[in-house]
Design an enzyme around this catalytic site. Structure first.
Site, PDB file in Angstrom:
ATOM      1  CE1 TYR A   1       1.153  -0.236   4.374  1.00 44.95           C
ATOM      2  CE2 TYR A   1       0.036   1.877   4.380  1.00 44.95           C
ATOM      3  CZ  TYR A   1       0.880   0.983   4.985  1.00 44.95           C
ATOM      4  OH  TYR A   1       1.469   1.303   6.181  1.00 44.95           O
TER       5      TYR A   1
ATOM      6  CE  LYS B   1       3.279   3.244   3.365  1.00 44.52           C
ATOM      7  NZ  LYS B   1       3.606   3.286   4.785  1.00 44.52           N
TER       8      LYS B   1
ATOM      9  CD  GLU C   1      10.752   2.095   9.824  1.00 41.38           C
ATOM     10  OE1 GLU C   1      10.646   3.040   9.046  1.00 41.38           O
ATOM     11  OE2 GLU C   1      10.658   0.910   9.464  1.00 41.38           O
TER      12      GLU C   1
ATOM     13  CG  LEU D   1       8.699   2.688   4.216  1.00 44.65           C
ATOM     14  CD1 LEU D   1       8.436   1.423   3.399  1.00 44.65           C
ATOM     15  CD2 LEU D   1       7.371   3.305   4.628  1.00 44.65           C
TER      16      LEU D   1
END
Ligand code: PDD
Length: 284
Positions: free
Chosen positions: A33, A148, A180, A205
């Protein structure tokens, strides 16, 4: 009012959008996504988001049913149909559905493509003034975080734990180092005034907002160190913040109950947030 969503070629009210119980997105989280911010009805940093969607789909061998240009046309059309001034637009792409549940899939499988909008205040959010509190939380995700995927259960559990602890979000920790945020990239400003953030790899990411912020930060003349940092280094930082398409830049004012510096949003953080928003609005 009911939203209009996009499903496999049709624009329909959200309650009429139906997909198969055998969709692999549902059965196996076999889906990718993207989330793009919308400001003044315009897409922000969208080329980067669609390029990353292409990367995610390619790495998993999921077919992208159309070009980035065609996807952009659907995004723009949904923004218009839903009168979306400020918020987010989601592109959800699953490998598709076959006639029964099976781990393996055929090469002929046709993907399921869904797009929907969400109204959200991004520019005038109270969080920019108050900042957020985070807790450190073990990063239990898989090893391809550069993709993702909609396999977001570790992030859901982590955010739930943060809220239960009276915090707003998590900073994920692996081998003592911050990877993260729960759904964002993480940064600190050291006491020496350097901007530190983890380098790109399969561990995190590759944030599209991060990419823009790195260029804008460089223009301010700040020294940047792309290297892993520990949670202890973060406790002792001068400033801390996160970035994503749903927040842009949010100050982090407390980690594990310890205030960062004086516990107020940092100056560089707020300046960078303003620069990002001004630049995005200038480019509209
Ligand atoms: N999340 N890291 C993770 C794990 C993320 O989920 C996100 C974004 C980011 C920041 O990427 P970008 O700047 O391209 O939004 C980093 C989105 C907003 C989400 O899943 O809602």
């Amino acid at each position: 009012m009911e939203r209009i969503v996009y499903l496999n070629g049709a624009y329909i009210p959200e309650t009429e959008a139906k997909i198969s119980i055998f969709d692999r997105g549902f059965l196996f989280a076999d889906a990718v996504y993207e989330v793009t911010a919308v400001l003044d009805g315009q897409l922000i940093d969208n080329e980067g988001h669609l390029a990353r969607l292409e990367h995610s789909a390619k790495e998993l061998g999921i077919k992208l049913p159309m070009t980035s240009e065609a996807l952009t046309a659907i995004q723009e059309s949904l923004i218009e149909k839903n009168n979306l001034a400020e918020g987010s637009i989601y592109v959800q792409l699953s490998r598709g559905a076959e006639s029964d549940r099976d781990f393996d899939y055929s090469e002929e499988i046709e993907p399921t493509l869904v797009l929907f909008t969400q109204t959200r205040k991004i520019v005038n959010t109270p969080k920019k003034k108050t900042g957020i509190k985070v807790i450190s939380y073990e990063d239990i995700r898989w090893r391809r975080r550069d993709i993702k995927t909609s396999g977001l259960l570790p992030a859901c559990l982590a955010k739930h734990a943060a809220h239960a602890a009276g915090a707003d979000d998590v900073w994920l920790i692996e081998d003592g180092f911050v990877t993260e945020g729960g759904s964002s990239n993480a940064y600190i400003i050291t006491q020496e005034g350097k901007l530190v953030t983890r380098p790109l790899s399969q561990d995190i990411l590759s944030g599209i907002t991060r990419d823009s912020l790195m260029k804008l930060s460089r223009d301010t003349g700040i020294e940047i160190e792309e290297r892993p940092f520990s949670i202890e280094e973060a406790y002792a930082a001068k400033e801390a913040f996160i970035s994503s398409a749903t927040t842009f830049v949010w100050p982090v004012v407390e980690i594990d109950g310890k205030p960062i510096a004086d516990g107020k949003p940092g100056r560089f953080t707020l300046k960078l947030r303003d620069i990002y928003i001004n630049t995005a609005q200038k480019n509209l």
